[in-house]
Write a protein that holds these residues in place. Sequence first.
Motif, mmCIF file in Angstrom:
data_model
loop_
_atom_site.group_PDB
_atom_site.id
_atom_site.type_symbol
_atom_site.label_atom_id
_atom_site.label_comp_id
_atom_site.label_asym_id
_atom_site.label_seq_id
_atom_site.Cartn_x
_atom_site.Cartn_y
_atom_site.Cartn_z
ATOM 1 N N ALA A 89 -16.394 -38.608 86.806
ATOM 2 C CA ALA A 89 -15.050 -38.611 86.208
ATOM 3 C C ALA A 89 -14.258 -39.823 86.675
ATOM 4 O O ALA A 89 -14.518 -40.385 87.736
ATOM 5 N N VAL A 90 -13.305 -40.202 85.841
ATOM 6 C CA VAL A 90 -12.325 -41.239 86.182
ATOM 7 C C VAL A 90 -10.962 -40.559 86.210
ATOM 8 O O VAL A 90 -10.657 -39.745 85.327
ATOM 9 N N ILE A 91 -10.164 -40.875 87.229
ATOM 10 C CA ILE A 91 -8.790 -40.364 87.283
ATOM 11 C C ILE A 91 -7.857 -41.513 86.933
ATOM 12 O O ILE A 91 -7.935 -42.592 87.524
ATOM 13 N N THR A 92 -6.981 -41.272 85.982
ATOM 14 C CA THR A 92 -6.020 -42.310 85.624
ATOM 15 C C THR A 92 -4.596 -41.771 85.592
ATOM 16 O O THR A 92 -4.363 -40.611 85.239
ATOM 17 N N ASP A 93 -3.682 -42.630 85.967
ATOM 18 C CA ASP A 93 -2.260 -42.387 85.770
ATOM 19 C C ASP A 93 -1.957 -42.641 84.275
ATOM 20 O O ASP A 93 -2.833 -43.124 83.526
ATOM 21 N N ILE A 94 -0.764 -42.338 83.828
ATOM 22 C CA ILE A 94 -0.408 -42.581 82.424
ATOM 23 C C ILE A 94 0.618 -43.712 82.281
ATOM 24 O O ILE A 94 0.342 -44.722 81.630
ATOM 25 N N ASP A 95 1.793 -43.530 82.882
ATOM 26 C CA ASP A 95 2.903 -44.464 82.614
ATOM 27 C C ASP A 95 2.689 -45.833 83.253
ATOM 28 O O ASP A 95 2.473 -45.942 84.466
ATOM 29 N N GLU A 96 2.741 -46.850 82.414
ATOM 30 C CA GLU A 96 2.499 -48.238 82.813
ATOM 31 C C GLU A 96 1.070 -48.420 83.335
ATOM 32 O O GLU A 96 0.768 -49.381 84.029
ATOM 33 N N THR A 97 0.211 -47.457 83.007
ATOM 34 C CA THR A 97 -1.224 -47.611 83.272
ATOM 35 C C THR A 97 -1.969 -47.579 81.940
ATOM 36 O O THR A 97 -2.855 -48.392 81.700
ATOM 37 N N ILE A 98 -1.582 -46.634 81.075
ATOM 38 C CA ILE A 98 -2.163 -46.647 79.725
ATOM 39 C C ILE A 98 -1.077 -46.650 78.645
ATOM 40 O O ILE A 98 -1.337 -47.044 77.520
ATOM 41 N N LEU A 99 0.139 -46.191 78.990
ATOM 42 C CA LEU A 99 1.243 -46.222 78.022
ATOM 43 C C LEU A 99 2.366 -47.149 78.487
ATOM 44 O O LEU A 99 2.663 -47.224 79.681
ATOM 45 N N ALA A 150 -15.901 -42.316 78.040
ATOM 46 C CA ALA A 150 -16.279 -41.045 77.412
ATOM 47 C C ALA A 150 -17.660 -41.154 76.760
ATOM 48 O O ALA A 150 -18.455 -40.210 76.801
ATOM 49 N N SER A 151 -17.955 -42.332 76.172
ATOM 50 C CA SER A 151 -19.260 -42.518 75.512
ATOM 51 C C SER A 151 -20.400 -42.497 76.528
ATOM 52 O O SER A 151 -21.558 -42.284 76.165
ATOM 53 N N LYS A 152 -20.072 -42.745 77.798
ATOM 54 C CA LYS A 152 -21.079 -42.711 78.872
ATOM 55 C C LYS A 152 -21.042 -41.375 79.621
ATOM 56 O O LYS A 152 -21.526 -41.275 80.758
ATOM 57 N N ASN A 153 -20.437 -40.367 79.002
ATOM 58 C CA ASN A 153 -20.323 -39.028 79.585
ATOM 59 C C ASN A 153 -19.537 -39.005 80.899
ATOM 60 O O ASN A 153 -19.815 -38.199 81.783
ATOM 61 N N VAL A 154 -18.585 -39.896 81.012
ATOM 62 C CA VAL A 154 -17.678 -39.879 82.163
ATOM 63 C C VAL A 154 -16.379 -39.231 81.690
ATOM 64 O O VAL A 154 -15.744 -39.713 80.747
ATOM 65 N N GLU A 155 -16.023 -38.113 82.333
ATOM 66 C CA GLU A 155 -14.791 -37.421 81.922
ATOM 67 C C GLU A 155 -13.563 -38.185 82.403
ATOM 68 O O GLU A 155 -13.618 -38.898 83.412
ATOM 69 N N VAL A 156 -12.477 -38.009 81.676
ATOM 70 C CA VAL A 156 -11.228 -38.690 82.016
ATOM 71 C C VAL A 156 -10.171 -37.633 82.342
ATOM 72 O O VAL A 156 -9.928 -36.730 81.530
ATOM 73 N N PHE A 157 -9.585 -37.755 83.528
ATOM 74 C CA PHE A 157 -8.474 -36.869 83.896
ATOM 75 C C PHE A 157 -7.198 -37.695 83.999
ATOM 76 O O PHE A 157 -7.157 -38.696 84.719
ATOM 77 N N TYR A 158 -6.193 -37.256 83.276
ATOM 78 C CA TYR A 158 -4.891 -37.929 83.277
ATOM 79 C C TYR A 158 -4.019 -37.227 84.313
ATOM 80 O O TYR A 158 -3.522 -36.127 84.068
ATOM 81 N N VAL A 159 -3.873 -37.833 85.474
ATOM 82 C CA VAL A 159 -3.078 -37.239 86.558
ATOM 83 C C VAL A 159 -1.736 -37.981 86.604
ATOM 84 O O VAL A 159 -1.666 -39.147 86.986
ATOM 85 N N SER A 160 -0.702 -37.276 86.162
ATOM 86 C CA SER A 160 0.600 -37.921 85.967
ATOM 87 C C SER A 160 1.703 -37.117 86.636
ATOM 88 O O SER A 160 1.603 -35.892 86.762
ATOM 89 N N ASN A 161 2.769 -37.811 87.035
ATOM 90 C CA ASN A 161 3.934 -37.104 87.574
ATOM 91 C C ASN A 161 4.966 -36.798 86.495
ATOM 92 O O ASN A 161 6.121 -36.504 86.804
ATOM 93 N N ARG A 162 4.554 -36.865 85.230
ATOM 94 C CA ARG A 162 5.404 -36.281 84.190
ATOM 95 C C ARG A 162 5.451 -34.773 84.432
ATOM 96 O O ARG A 162 4.554 -34.221 85.072
ATOM 97 N N SER A 163 6.494 -34.113 83.916
ATOM 98 C CA SER A 163 6.656 -32.680 84.170
ATOM 99 C C SER A 163 5.989 -31.860 83.065
ATOM 100 O O SER A 163 5.627 -32.389 82.013
ATOM 101 N N GLU A 164 5.872 -30.577 83.316
ATOM 102 C CA GLU A 164 5.272 -29.676 82.318
ATOM 103 C C GLU A 164 6.055 -29.691 81.005
ATOM 104 O O GLU A 164 5.487 -29.500 79.936
#
Length: 267
Positions: free
Chosen positions: A78-88, A132-146
């Motif tokens: 798996a890969v862990i990624t942030d969201i804000d200013e990392t992908i958006l 994802a095409s290499k079967n590596v899951e992606v988890f979006y770990v963000s401090n945005r709220s629910e």
Amino acid sequence: MAKKFLLILIAFCSCATQKKLNNTTSHNNGLTVGGRLFTSVFQQHAAEYKALCFQAYNIATLRLHQAIDQSTSSRPKAVITDIDETILDNSPYAVHRALLGLDYEPTSWMDWTSQGVADTLSGALRFFKYAASKNVEVFYVSNRSEKERAGTIANLKKFGFPYADDAHLILKTTVSSKEPRRQQLAASYNIILLIGDNLADFSGLFDHKTTTERTQNVRHLADDFGKKFIVLPNANYGDWESALYQYNYRLTSTQKDSIIKSLLRGY
Ligand SMILES: [Mg+2]
């Protein structure tokens, strides 16, 4: 006739925009509020910013290949990624606020994220689709709220980001630190990469630390950057800025400006 009307409309819009900018310059010329206009124009218009994003995701792709080739773990990757200013790209929010003479605050931020319209950073979508095409899951770990979950998933889905679902979007609940969320994922997955724009996206060593401690810990972990840790640039905001104010979120823009001026080195 239609062409003439269009030219008049463009001239009118241009004048209206200029008038808006002129009317707001008196209260957004401070370092923090006005400064976000400068950092945002870099984020929106500097080709160098896009090149830095491509560079980060090109290195991420290289490291993904190496991790796949060398991994001996039986756990799923798996890969862990942030969201804000990392992908958006949230610079339109910063510009909107700065033109009002205002800085970040949570309610207006949620108005923005609920729209789910932030653009993607260069190279991000291609990288995560490839993972994802290499079967590596992606988890979006963000401090945005629910409260921001629906808008966030809509934004990710708008561009076709893989694993844009509830199970893979791990938002802030009680603590800002991402370390417990990373540990929980690491118990079940072989985490091959961490991607973010904020040092706290990589290690608990950076949670709520002073500028001096952050710098020392960056030196301590220097070999991990570009290997397990992939860093995106963010001059607009981040813990680097909060650390300057010793994480005092109640300071006024004027107080923040005077702290910045006291810290700057000239010659
Ligand atoms: Mg971020």
